[in-house]
Write a protein that holds these residues in place. Structure first.
Motif, PDB file in Angstrom:
ATOM      1  N   HIS A  43       0.835  -1.188  -0.087  1.00 28.87           N
ATOM      2  CA  HIS A  43       0.132  -0.132  -0.149  1.00 28.87           C
ATOM      3  C   HIS A  43       0.807   1.248   0.016  1.00 28.87           C
ATOM      4  O   HIS A  43       2.029   1.232   0.612  1.00 28.87           O
ATOM      5  CB  HIS A  43      -0.995   0.022   1.228  1.00 28.87           C
ATOM      6  CG  HIS A  43      -1.884  -1.047   1.369  1.00 28.87           C
ATOM      7  ND1 HIS A  43      -2.976  -1.145   0.698  1.00 28.87           N
ATOM      8  CD2 HIS A  43      -1.920  -2.266   2.052  1.00 28.87           C
ATOM      9  CE1 HIS A  43      -3.589  -2.433   0.761  1.00 28.87           C
ATOM     10  NE2 HIS A  43      -3.129  -2.913   1.770  1.00 28.87           N
TER      11      HIS A  43
ATOM     12  N   SER B  45       0.958   5.329   0.749  1.00 29.58           N
ATOM     13  CA  SER B  45      -0.153   6.157   1.722  1.00 29.58           C
ATOM     14  C   SER B  45       0.900   7.609   1.721  1.00 29.58           C
ATOM     15  O   SER B  45       2.289   7.291   2.026  1.00 29.58           O
ATOM     16  CB  SER B  45      -0.579   5.595   2.769  1.00 29.58           C
ATOM     17  OG  SER B  45      -1.451   6.502   3.478  1.00 29.58           O
TER      18      SER B  45
ATOM     19  N   GLY C 179      -0.233   3.333  -6.939  1.00 32.40           N
ATOM     20  CA  GLY C 179      -0.323   1.927  -6.926  1.00 32.40           C
ATOM     21  C   GLY C 179       0.836   1.500  -8.260  1.00 32.40           C
ATOM     22  O   GLY C 179       1.311   0.206  -8.252  1.00 32.40           O
TER      23      GLY C 179
ATOM     24  N   SER D 195      -2.188  15.266  -4.120  1.00 34.76           N
ATOM     25  CA  SER D 195      -2.473  15.602  -2.578  1.00 34.76           C
ATOM     26  C   SER D 195      -2.415  17.216  -2.578  1.00 34.76           C
ATOM     27  O   SER D 195      -3.180  17.717  -1.607  1.00 34.76           O
ATOM     28  CB  SER D 195      -1.370  15.296  -1.843  1.00 34.76           C
ATOM     29  OG  SER D 195      -0.227  15.853  -1.767  1.00 34.76           O
TER      30      SER D 195
ATOM     31  N   ASN E 254      -7.880  12.450   3.867  1.00 32.28           N
ATOM     32  CA  ASN E 254      -8.422  12.476   2.869  1.00 32.28           C
ATOM     33  C   ASN E 254      -7.705  11.572   1.475  1.00 32.28           C
ATOM     34  O   ASN E 254      -8.239  11.118   0.629  1.00 32.28           O
ATOM     35  CB  ASN E 254      -7.985  13.905   2.140  1.00 32.28           C
ATOM     36  CG  ASN E 254      -9.421  14.829   2.375  1.00 32.28           C
ATOM     37  OD1 ASN E 254     -10.090  15.190   1.662  1.00 32.28           O
ATOM     38  ND2 ASN E 254      -9.203  15.382   3.462  1.00 32.28           N
ATOM     39  N   LEU E 255      -6.419  11.345   2.020  1.00 33.25           N
ATOM     40  CA  LEU E 255      -5.785  10.712   1.023  1.00 33.25           C
ATOM     41  C   LEU E 255      -5.615   9.010   1.467  1.00 33.25           C
ATOM     42  O   LEU E 255      -5.209   8.396   0.378  1.00 33.25           O
ATOM     43  CB  LEU E 255      -4.191  11.008   0.921  1.00 33.25           C
ATOM     44  CG  LEU E 255      -4.129  12.593   0.430  1.00 33.25           C
ATOM     45  CD1 LEU E 255      -2.746  13.136   0.694  1.00 33.25           C
ATOM     46  CD2 LEU E 255      -4.670  12.390  -1.135  1.00 33.25           C
ATOM     47  N   THR E 256      -6.050   8.721   2.478  1.00 34.94           N
ATOM     48  CA  THR E 256      -5.806   7.182   2.795  1.00 34.94           C
ATOM     49  C   THR E 256      -6.870   6.285   2.082  1.00 34.94           C
ATOM     50  O   THR E 256      -8.048   6.796   1.904  1.00 34.94           O
ATOM     51  CB  THR E 256      -6.035   6.902   4.455  1.00 34.94           C
ATOM     52  OG1 THR E 256      -5.746   5.667   4.603  1.00 34.94           O
ATOM     53  CG2 THR E 256      -7.358   7.443   4.974  1.00 34.94           C
ATOM     54  N   LYS E 257      -6.315   5.228   1.834  1.00 32.20           N
ATOM     55  CA  LYS E 257      -7.318   4.126   1.436  1.00 32.20           C
ATOM     56  C   LYS E 257      -7.824   3.165   2.638  1.00 32.20           C
ATOM     57  O   LYS E 257      -8.543   2.297   2.166  1.00 32.20           O
ATOM     58  CB  LYS E 257      -6.526   3.312   0.150  1.00 32.20           C
ATOM     59  CG  LYS E 257      -6.024   4.139  -1.081  1.00 32.20           C
ATOM     60  CD  LYS E 257      -7.522   4.709  -1.630  1.00 32.20           C
ATOM     61  CE  LYS E 257      -6.936   5.714  -2.809  1.00 32.20           C
ATOM     62  NZ  LYS E 257      -7.833   6.418  -3.587  1.00 32.20           N
ATOM     63  N   TYR E 258      -7.428   3.242   3.507  1.00 33.40           N
ATOM     64  CA  TYR E 258      -7.823   2.323   4.740  1.00 33.40           C
ATOM     65  C   TYR E 258      -9.056   2.627   4.983  1.00 33.40           C
ATOM     66  O   TYR E 258      -9.424   3.560   5.016  1.00 33.40           O
ATOM     67  CB  TYR E 258      -6.628   2.344   5.846  1.00 33.40           C
ATOM     68  CG  TYR E 258      -5.528   1.856   5.549  1.00 33.40           C
ATOM     69  CD1 TYR E 258      -5.168   0.487   5.316  1.00 33.40           C
ATOM     70  CD2 TYR E 258      -4.158   2.690   5.015  1.00 33.40           C
ATOM     71  CE1 TYR E 258      -3.748  -0.084   5.159  1.00 33.40           C
ATOM     72  CE2 TYR E 258      -3.088   2.222   4.713  1.00 33.40           C
ATOM     73  CZ  TYR E 258      -2.766   0.999   4.834  1.00 33.40           C
ATOM     74  OH  TYR E 258      -1.535   0.158   4.368  1.00 33.40           O
ATOM     75  N   GLN E 259      -9.875   1.812   5.350  1.00 34.54           N
ATOM     76  CA  GLN E 259     -11.146   1.617   6.028  1.00 34.54           C
ATOM     77  C   GLN E 259     -11.172   1.339   7.333  1.00 34.54           C
ATOM     78  O   GLN E 259     -10.750   0.036   7.537  1.00 34.54           O
ATOM     79  CB  GLN E 259     -12.198   0.807   5.116  1.00 34.54           C
ATOM     80  CG  GLN E 259     -12.369   1.217   3.764  1.00 34.54           C
ATOM     81  CD  GLN E 259     -12.986   2.464   3.552  1.00 34.54           C
ATOM     82  OE1 GLN E 259     -13.750   3.006   4.447  1.00 34.54           O
ATOM     83  NE2 GLN E 259     -12.747   3.515   2.395  1.00 34.54           N
TER      84      GLN E 259
END
Length: 541
Positions: free
Chosen positions: A131, A133, A308, A493, A520-525
């Motif tokens: 990942h 981030s 990615g 960003s 705003n930028l994280t992909k984690y849930q």
């Protein structure tokens, strides 16, 4: 003589694997090396001090939670010499637990059979995915020299206790404060770490610089197009009449973009609108050529954008485009125009109206040749380390030397060479990387082939699938696959930063801005169910 023999025997025991290390330090012996079952790292030297240091520093939490002699499950894994990612061994614990949980259920046998039939493996139990981030946004309130950037960066790493040995490469936008020979950020970082660190100029920036070649050579084309478009769009009446005209001729475009010195990437959208009032043959040749070549450049840019993308895919996209440019040159010289759709349409229409006249495309071929030379003159750092990158996809064919491996701290050249020799002797790599595609192709399942993950993910899975005995090779592959080849994540960003830090939020602190950017930028849930279990519920009155 007896004393010397005892000393030699003690020395041999001191350098060999001791059985008690398995339970005490969670180690097993694999291929003559001590392998940690917790992190799969190899211990460089079989000395008790080295083994103890690794266990105490890297796995202090594990040591306190599962002391030597503990009879719980994970200690049982250690005693049986199984890594914690061994799915089939973990299944035995699932069976034991299920036998107790479902003892009173009528369908216990069916549940147990389902668990027994589960195809668990190292990949299904633990398949690490990379990942990317944003780690932090560091404010620069004074000067932005290389020394200032380096000082701010080092203060942050020390505050967060970041392991600097994991930093292998730096990707920059090519600014002097970053890449200056002696006082640039990268130079100061290398001097501080006292080891080589790879530095890359963002591949997207370099591609955009190559495309700027058209600004000078096709300025007369773009300036006229801009004047015509702005004349139409700047006045509401002209704009409405032009849209009505497009509807009457059933054109698939429904309007024009107001073009005020925008970046070259939007030119294709502007240039694709036909202007029949412009009838000069030489101008129209350049115009239609520019429409087609910018379309090809847009396709290249689209492949490289997004979070990615590994450095391998970015490099491959650029080098493939260079091959296409050579093809485009021959296409223009031979007047086939198979790769210039709009230009070919103009040529066919012109030939039909003027059968005795011939169009000369050699000047356009010269323009394309200049573009190719510009591409060849850039991306030097990517070309310099091609061998290191190629090893990730062709480990059996490509060999690395000490210089290549010097960029990855902690890699033993001895272990690396031995594991490469083992990999060459087996068919493990070829099967892992090509099995899925080969099976689908043999069955002519072309639709299913399109659903396969991208090439990068297939490569990552292939490396993850190798057993722990290839730990050094896996370490090299992970190091290369996690290098950044572009600053896309940083550029993306900036738009979030503008939305967050506005004039209406003048009291926003640096800490709050940093937190907002991460959100705003994280992909984690977040796992809300897990979080809610630790919250105190307040009953309503």
């Amino acid at each position: 003589g007896d004393q010397q023999c005892q000393k030699q025997k003690k020395h041999e025991e001191y350098r060999t694997f001791q059985d008690e290390w398995t339970e005490e330090f969670a180690l097993v012996e694999r291929a003559g090396s001590a392998v940690c079952l917790i992190c799969n790292d190899k211990i460089a030297s079989m000395k008790r001090s080295n083994v103890k240091r690794h266990f105490d520093t890297r796995h202090a939490t594990f040591a306190s939670k599962y002391p030597a002699g503990d009879s719980r499950k994970k200690a049982s894994i250690v005693r049986n010499g199984k890594p914690f990612t061994d799915g089939e061994y973990a299944k035995t614990f699932m069976m034991d637990v299920a036998n107790e949980l479902f003892d009173d259920l009528p369908n216990e046998d069916k549940i147990m059979k389902r668990i027994q039939d589960m195809p668990l493996s190292a990949r299904t139990v633990h398949d690490p995915i990379f990942h990317s981030s944003v780690l932090a946004v560091l404010p620069m309130k004074g000067s932005t020299r290389g020394e200032d950037l380096f000082k701010s960066f080092m203060e942050f790493t020390q505050e967060k206790n970041l392991p600097m040995d994991k930093l292998l490469s730096v990707c920059t936008d090519g600014a002097p404060c970053m890449v200056r020979k002696n006082k640039g950020f990268v130079a100061l970082l290398r001097e501080h770490e006292k080891r080589p660190i790879l530095s890359f100029h963002c591949i997207l920036h370099q591609e955009a610089l190559c495309a700027q070649m058209f600004d000078g050579q096709f300025d007369e084309v773009m300036s006229l197009v801009i004047r015509v478009i702005n004349f139409i769009v700047a006045q509401a009446l002209n704009d409405r009449q032009f849209k009505t005209l497009l509807d009457e001729v059933e054109n698939h475009y429904h309007g024009l973009l107001l073009h005020n010195n925008v970046r070259w990437l939007s030119r294709r959208k502007v240039l694709s609108i036909e202007h029949p009032e412009l009838a000069e043959t030489e101008w129209l040749l350049k115009f239609y050529y520019l429409v087609d070549i910018t379309e090809h450049l847009n396709q290249l840019n689209g492949k490289m954008q997004g979070i990615g993308n590994t450095l391998l895919s970015l490099q491959q996209a650029v080098f493939a485009f260079e091959n296409k440019l050579e093809l485009f040159i021959m296409d223009l010289k031979t007047c086939r125009l198979l790769h210039f759709e709009k230009l070919k349409q103009f040529k066919d229409a012109y030939t039909a109206s003027e059968p005795t006249q011939k169009l000369d495309f050699h000047q356009l071929a010269a323009f394309t040749s200049s573009l190719l030379k510009l591409f060849k003159s850039r991306f030097g750092e990517f070309r310099e380390h091609t061998r290191l990158f190629k090893f990730i996809t062709h480990p059996i064919e490509c060999s690395l030397n000490a210089v290549d491996l010097s960029y990855i701290p902690g890699v033993s050249i001895r272990d690396f060479e031995a594991e490469v020799a083992d990999l060459k002797a087996s068919d493990m790599w070829g099967n892992n990387i090509a099995r899925q595609k080969a099976e689908l192709a043999s069955k002519h399942m072309w639709t299913e082939m399109k659903k396969l993950p991208p090439e990068d993910q297939l490569i990552i899975k292939a490396w993850n699938a190798l057993p722990v005995t290839y730990h050094t090779l896996q370490r090299v592959s992970i190091a290369v696959l996690t290098m950044f080849g572009s600053t896309y994540a940083c550029e993306q960003s900036f738009s979030h930063l503008k939305n967050i830090k506005s004039n209406l939020r003048s009291r926003l602190t640096d800490e709050s801005l940093n937190a907002c950017m991460k959100l705003n930028l994280t992909k984690y849930q977040p796992d809300y169910k897990a979080i809610s279990k630790f919250m105190q519920h307040q009953k309503s009155h």
